[in-house]
Design a protein around this motif. Structure first.
Motif, PDB file in Angstrom:
ATOM      1  N   PHE A 112       0.822  -1.219   0.000  1.00 53.31           N
ATOM      2  CA  PHE A 112       0.000   0.000   0.000  1.00 53.31           C
ATOM      3  C   PHE A 112       0.851   1.261   0.000  1.00 53.31           C
ATOM      4  CE2 PHE A 112      -0.261   2.659   3.789  1.00 53.31           C
ATOM      5  CZ  PHE A 112       0.518   1.967   4.707  1.00 53.31           C
ATOM      6  N   LYS A 113       2.120   1.145   0.337  1.00 51.87           N
ATOM      7  CA  LYS A 113       2.997   2.315   0.366  1.00 51.87           C
ATOM      8  C   LYS A 113       3.059   3.029  -0.995  1.00 51.87           C
ATOM      9  CE  LYS A 113       4.649   1.456   4.614  1.00 51.87           C
ATOM     10  NZ  LYS A 113       4.096   0.168   5.043  1.00 51.87           N
ATOM     11  N   ASP A 114       2.824   2.263  -2.078  1.00 60.39           N
ATOM     12  CA  ASP A 114       2.827   2.886  -3.407  1.00 60.39           C
ATOM     13  C   ASP A 114       1.754   3.969  -3.543  1.00 60.39           C
ATOM     14  OD1 ASP A 114       4.886   1.338  -4.573  1.00 60.39           O
ATOM     15  OD2 ASP A 114       3.473  -0.293  -4.993  1.00 60.39           O
ATOM     16  N   GLY A 145      10.288  -2.740   5.566  1.00 60.20           N
ATOM     17  CA  GLY A 145      10.242  -3.630   4.406  1.00 60.20           C
ATOM     18  C   GLY A 145       9.587  -3.030   3.176  1.00 60.20           C
ATOM     19  N   ASP A 146       8.408  -2.466   3.333  1.00 60.94           N
ATOM     20  CA  ASP A 146       7.666  -2.021   2.156  1.00 60.94           C
ATOM     21  C   ASP A 146       7.912  -0.565   1.768  1.00 60.94           C
ATOM     22  OD1 ASP A 146       6.507  -4.487   1.634  1.00 60.94           O
ATOM     23  OD2 ASP A 146       4.935  -4.144   3.116  1.00 60.94           O
ATOM     24  N   THR A 147       8.081   0.304   2.756  1.00 63.65           N
ATOM     25  CA  THR A 147       8.340   1.706   2.435  1.00 63.65           C
ATOM     26  C   THR A 147       9.611   1.837   1.611  1.00 63.65           C
ATOM     27  OG1 THR A 147       7.286   2.520   4.425  1.00 63.65           O
ATOM     28  CG2 THR A 147       8.864   3.979   3.409  1.00 63.65           C
ATOM     29  N   VAL A 265      -7.763  -1.261   9.982  1.00 59.69           N
ATOM     30  CA  VAL A 265      -6.447  -1.029   9.385  1.00 59.69           C
ATOM     31  C   VAL A 265      -5.362  -1.820  10.127  1.00 59.69           C
ATOM     32  CG1 VAL A 265      -4.763   0.717   8.685  1.00 59.69           C
ATOM     33  CG2 VAL A 265      -7.177   1.343   8.851  1.00 59.69           C
ATOM     34  N   PRO A 266      -4.620  -2.668   9.391  1.00 63.51           N
ATOM     35  CA  PRO A 266      -3.468  -3.334  10.010  1.00 63.51           C
ATOM     36  C   PRO A 266      -2.369  -2.291  10.214  1.00 63.51           C
ATOM     37  CG  PRO A 266      -3.573  -3.893   7.668  1.00 63.51           C
ATOM     38  CD  PRO A 266      -4.772  -3.018   7.958  1.00 63.51           C
ATOM     39  N   THR A 267      -1.958  -2.104  11.450  1.00 58.87           N
ATOM     40  CA  THR A 267      -1.234  -0.886  11.795  1.00 58.87           C
ATOM     41  C   THR A 267       0.164  -1.138  12.343  1.00 58.87           C
ATOM     42  OG1 THR A 267      -3.309   0.241  12.228  1.00 58.87           O
ATOM     43  CG2 THR A 267      -1.376   1.155  13.278  1.00 58.87           C
ATOM     44  N   GLY A 268       1.090  -0.244  11.949  1.00 61.41           N
ATOM     45  CA  GLY A 268       2.447  -0.280  12.472  1.00 61.41           C
ATOM     46  C   GLY A 268       2.824   1.084  13.011  1.00 61.41           C
ATOM     47  N   ASN A 269       3.119   1.980  12.077  1.00 60.30           N
ATOM     48  CA  ASN A 269       3.566   3.319  12.445  1.00 60.30           C
ATOM     49  C   ASN A 269       2.392   4.291  12.644  1.00 60.30           C
ATOM     50  OD1 ASN A 269       5.809   4.771  13.112  1.00 60.30           O
ATOM     51  ND2 ASN A 269       6.570   5.008  11.030  1.00 60.30           N
ATOM     52  N   PHE A 270       1.175   3.806  12.532  1.00 61.57           N
ATOM     53  CA  PHE A 270      -0.054   4.581  12.728  1.00 61.57           C
ATOM     54  C   PHE A 270      -0.322   5.600  11.615  1.00 61.57           C
ATOM     55  CE2 PHE A 270      -3.340   6.841  15.244  1.00 61.57           C
ATOM     56  CZ  PHE A 270      -3.958   5.763  15.836  1.00 61.57           C
ATOM     57  N   GLY A 271       0.368   5.460  10.471  1.00 68.52           N
ATOM     58  CA  GLY A 271       0.153   6.406   9.382  1.00 68.52           C
ATOM     59  C   GLY A 271      -1.149   6.126   8.639  1.00 68.52           C
ATOM     60  N   SER A 321       6.031  -5.858   8.475  1.00 67.86           N
ATOM     61  CA  SER A 321       5.856  -4.419   8.263  1.00 67.86           C
ATOM     62  C   SER A 321       5.118  -3.763   9.425  1.00 67.86           C
ATOM     63  CB  SER A 321       5.104  -4.159   6.959  1.00 67.86           C
ATOM     64  OG  SER A 321       5.826  -4.711   5.893  1.00 67.86           O
ATOM     65  N   MET A 322       4.652  -4.565  10.351  1.00 71.33           N
ATOM     66  CA  MET A 322       3.982  -4.033  11.544  1.00 71.33           C
ATOM     67  C   MET A 322       4.785  -4.314  12.807  1.00 71.33           C
ATOM     68  SD  MET A 322       0.355  -5.365  10.184  1.00 71.33           S
ATOM     69  CE  MET A 322      -0.495  -5.445  11.739  1.00 71.33           C
ATOM     70  N   ASP A 323       6.024  -4.754  12.648  1.00 72.98           N
ATOM     71  CA  ASP A 323       6.875  -5.008  13.821  1.00 72.98           C
ATOM     72  C   ASP A 323       7.511  -3.702  14.274  1.00 72.98           C
ATOM     73  OD1 ASP A 323       6.197  -7.633  13.635  1.00 72.98           O
ATOM     74  OD2 ASP A 323       8.090  -8.294  12.740  1.00 72.98           O
ATOM     75  N   THR A 399      -0.276 -11.715   5.108  1.00 74.66           N
ATOM     76  CA  THR A 399      -0.269 -11.826   6.572  1.00 74.66           C
ATOM     77  C   THR A 399      -0.784 -10.552   7.266  1.00 74.66           C
ATOM     78  OG1 THR A 399       2.072 -11.217   6.394  1.00 74.66           O
ATOM     79  CG2 THR A 399       1.568 -13.544   6.731  1.00 74.66           C
ATOM     80  N   HIS A 400      -0.450  -9.380   6.722  1.00 76.35           N
ATOM     81  CA  HIS A 400      -0.868  -8.129   7.359  1.00 76.35           C
ATOM     82  C   HIS A 400      -2.383  -7.958   7.277  1.00 76.35           C
ATOM     83  CE1 HIS A 400       3.300  -7.852   6.152  1.00 76.35           C
ATOM     84  NE2 HIS A 400       3.493  -6.997   7.145  1.00 76.35           N
ATOM     85  N   THR A 401      -2.903  -8.232   6.071  1.00 74.15           N
ATOM     86  CA  THR A 401      -4.346  -8.141   5.871  1.00 74.15           C
ATOM     87  C   THR A 401      -5.050  -9.160   6.767  1.00 74.15           C
ATOM     88  OG1 THR A 401      -3.852  -7.528   3.595  1.00 74.15           O
ATOM     89  CG2 THR A 401      -6.127  -8.146   4.079  1.00 74.15           C
ATOM     90  N   SER A 425      -6.392  -3.683   2.881  1.00 77.84           N
ATOM     91  CA  SER A 425      -5.480  -4.776   2.532  1.00 77.84           C
ATOM     92  C   SER A 425      -4.186  -4.140   2.048  1.00 77.84           C
ATOM     93  CB  SER A 425      -6.102  -5.642   1.440  1.00 77.84           C
ATOM     94  OG  SER A 425      -5.166  -6.620   1.026  1.00 77.84           O
ATOM     95  N   THR A 426      -3.090  -4.429   2.773  1.00 76.69           N
ATOM     96  CA  THR A 426      -1.901  -3.593   2.591  1.00 76.69           C
ATOM     97  C   THR A 426      -0.791  -4.221   1.751  1.00 76.69           C
ATOM     98  OG1 THR A 426      -1.238  -4.336   4.781  1.00 76.69           O
ATOM     99  CG2 THR A 426      -2.231  -2.157   4.627  1.00 76.69           C
ATOM    100  N   ALA A 427      -0.869  -5.505   1.469  1.00 75.97           N
ATOM    101  CA  ALA A 427       0.183  -6.089   0.626  1.00 75.97           C
ATOM    102  C   ALA A 427      -0.354  -7.242  -0.205  1.00 75.97           C
ATOM    103  CB  ALA A 427       1.356  -6.570   1.477  1.00 75.97           C
TER     104      ALA A 427
HETATM  105  C1  PLP Z   1       3.652  -0.225   6.302  1.00 74.32           C
HETATM  106  C2  PLP Z   1       2.738  -1.372   6.331  1.00 74.32           C
HETATM  107  C3  PLP Z   1       1.766  -1.501   7.339  1.00 74.32           C
HETATM  108  C4  PLP Z   1       1.638  -0.511   8.465  1.00 74.32           C
HETATM  109  O1  PLP Z   1       1.205   0.744   8.032  1.00 74.32           O
HETATM  110  P1  PLP Z   1       1.385   2.033   8.993  1.00 74.32           P
HETATM  111  O2  PLP Z   1       0.972   3.179   8.176  1.00 74.32           O
HETATM  112  O3  PLP Z   1       2.855   2.064   9.338  1.00 74.32           O
HETATM  113  O4  PLP Z   1       0.543   1.786  10.179  1.00 74.32           O
HETATM  114  C5  PLP Z   1       0.882  -2.573   7.266  1.00 74.32           C
HETATM  115  N1  PLP Z   1       0.980  -3.495   6.285  1.00 74.32           N
HETATM  116  C6  PLP Z   1       1.913  -3.415   5.319  1.00 74.32           C
HETATM  117  C7  PLP Z   1       1.979  -4.475   4.284  1.00 74.32           C
HETATM  118  C8  PLP Z   1       2.814  -2.355   5.297  1.00 74.32           C
HETATM  119  O5  PLP Z   1       3.741  -2.279   4.332  1.00 74.32           O
END
Ligand code: PLP
Length: 497
Positions: A112-114, A145-147, A265-271, A321-323, A399-401, A425-427
């Motif tokens: 989803f970073k794209d 990883g993804d950014t 939203v599957p969340t890591g950095n809360f963006g 990506s959520m670690d 896995t994130h989704t 769904s993020t990846a």
């Molecule tokens: C970056 C990422 C996340 C987390 O997104 P945040 O904006 O950092 O919360 C979740 N899933 C995937 C696949 C990501 O690349």
């Protein structure tokens, strides 16, 4: 519209300045001084537009110092036909009566970073043109990883920019690593560090705010910026797809205009989830934002109790990506919910830096509970969810989704809330083939990454994105592994200063 800093109310800059700088020199994050509103009428009108049209309508409310031509150029270049594997850019997939999957991974790097990093280079180049003359912009990225890959792909060969990505040496999937280390382009560099994502992110942040390094950069006509979600230019394009998803829910007849939805939203950095919060505050009818975490459940605890405490084990999970234990963008939410109180926000963030811990005021926590719900699941539950979704709906998720779907199911069961729901769904599942394959296949035959990709395809019939399949047999260009203390040196080496 002006932007201020979450830690200093005296700061007042334009959108272009906020994007070009990336982070405020007081260490705070740039935030719009107010949140623009849209009405249901606006949403009805925006619904009739394609993704590019929708993006222009939303972004112009935030980037008020961009001319219409500049904004058109940015949006058209980022989302033009052929860049994303769906003409809708971010399509909704109806899973069942209630749940809809928002496929945010249709871009060039399959994450989803794209969605933001395809447009950020254009936003940044326009911003730099307005604010920094004759200066080369150096983009520093810390990635889980993804950014990293999405930023490399977005910035490769963009004139007047250099990009350097740091990733945790053992913290990314084999596919993610290969995507980054084989990156092409003349202005790109990639370096692994001994440490985890938080180490990489802290290292980058401290380079950004180091006065001596800033001086050295000035002498050489360089300026830093960030492609992480601390940069407002990363965040604002993400607001667009939540508005767009709401429009699609209306268009496909899942809801009537004005009816509420929930967003998971599957969340890591809360963006990503913060972007959904902005959409809600703008006026999109959103009832609950559900924050899904893996075993690194610092956000679940925070949202439920009001105490943020990073003093805990760090786990390497199947959703790497959520670690993350320090979720940078939470600072923006706290700032808003404290009533735009920069002093209070700064106090919390200093406590976090010093003690790894802070507790927000009761009224802030009450506001959090009104909008947010939260949950987490471990790797076993993640796997079970992938299998369940595949078997029940013939739909393959990564896995994130899966973490998001799991947390949503638990939420729906416990609360009885049956509001129509959008799950981010993020990846693409092939970015995490080993985990996804072992979830749906009990007797995995393959050992290396690309045979797993083939085996996963044979089992699922889900098409393999060509940009991942084509990595097979490529030789890595970037193999450096550095100590986290040496990150500044790595930057100097890359730039030859
Ligand atoms: C970056 C990422 C996340 C987390 O997104 P945040 O904006 O950092 O919360 C979740 N899933 C995937 C696949 C990501 O690349």
């Amino acid at each position: 519209m002006f932007y201020t800093s979450t830690r200093d109310k005296a700061v007042k800059v334009t959108a272009a300045q906020a994007i070009a700088k990336g982070i405020s020199s007081d260490g705070g994050l740039f935030v719009p001084a107010e949140i623009p509103k849209i009405t249901l009428d606006d949403i009805a009108k925006i619904s009739k537009l394609d993704y590019i049209g929708r993006a222009k309508e939303i972004l112009k409310l935030y980037l008020t110092d961009f001319t219409e031509e500049e904004l058109d150029m940015c949006v058209n270049s980022a989302y033009k036909a052929g860049k994303f594997s769906s003409e809708k850019v971010a399509p909704l997939h109806k899973l069942n009566d209630k749940a809809n999957i928002l496929e945010l991974w249709r871009g060039p790097t399959c994450a989803f970073k794209d969605m933001a990093l395809q447009i950020l280079p254009y936003l940044l180049t326009v911003s730099a043109g307005k604010t920094l003359k004759d200066t080369k912009i150096v983009i520093l990225v810390a990635t889980s990883g993804d950014t990293g890959k999405a930023a490399l792909e977005g910035f490769k060969d963009v004139p007047n920019t250099e990009i350097l990505v740091f990733y945790p040496v053992d913290g990314v999937s084999p596919m993610q690593k290969l995507q980054m280390t084989t990156q092409e382009g003349n202005n790109v560099s990639v370096c692994a560090i001994h440490g985890n994502f938080d180490d990489a992110q802290s290292g980058v942040k401290s380079i950004f705010t180091n006065k001596q390094i800033e001086e050295k950069f000035k002498e050489n006509n360089f300026a830093f910026s960030s492609a992480n979600s601390i940069n407002w230019g990363r965040l604002v394009p993400q607001v667009v797809y939540y508005v767009s998803a709401y429009c699609d829910m209306v268009e496909q007849g899942s809801i009537k205009l004005g009816e509420d939805i929930n967003i998971v939203v599957p969340t890591g950095n809360f963006g990503n989830i913060l972007a959904a919060y902005y959409a809600k505050e703008m006026g999109v009818p959103i009832k609950k934002l559900i924050c899904a975490s893996n075993a690194n459940n610092v956000l679940t605890d925070f949202l439920k109790t009001g105490t943020y405490d990073r003093n805990r084990n760090f786990y390497c999970t199947s959703s790497p990506s959520m670690d993350i234990l320090i979720s940078s963008n939470l600072e923006r939410l706290i700032y808003i919910l404290s009533g735009y109180d920069a002093d209070k926000t700064a106090d919390y963030m200093f406590a976090l830096a010093k003690h790894g811990k802070y507790t927000v005021d009761e009224d802030i926590h009450a506001k959090i509970c009104e909008c947010f719900d939260a949950g987490f699941c471990d790797d076993i539950a993640t796997k079970d969810t992938i299998k369940e979704v595949f078997e029940n709906y013939e739909y393959l998720i990564d896995t994130h989704t899966a973490v998001a779907v799991n947390v949503y199911n638990a939420y729906a069961k416990e609360s009885g809330d049956n509001t129509p729901t959008v799950i981010a769904s993020t990846a693409n599942p092939y970015k995490f083939s080993a985990s996804v394959l072992s979830a749906i296949e009990t007797d995995v035959k393959s050992e290396d990454e690309f045979s797993m990709v083939e085996e996963l395809f044979a089992k699922s019939k889900e098409p393999v994105p060509p940009q991942l399949a084509n990595l097979k047999g490529k030789t890595p260009r970037f193999t450096r592994v550095a100590a986290k203390e040496d990150m500044a040196q790595v930057v100097f080496d890359m730039l030859g200063i």
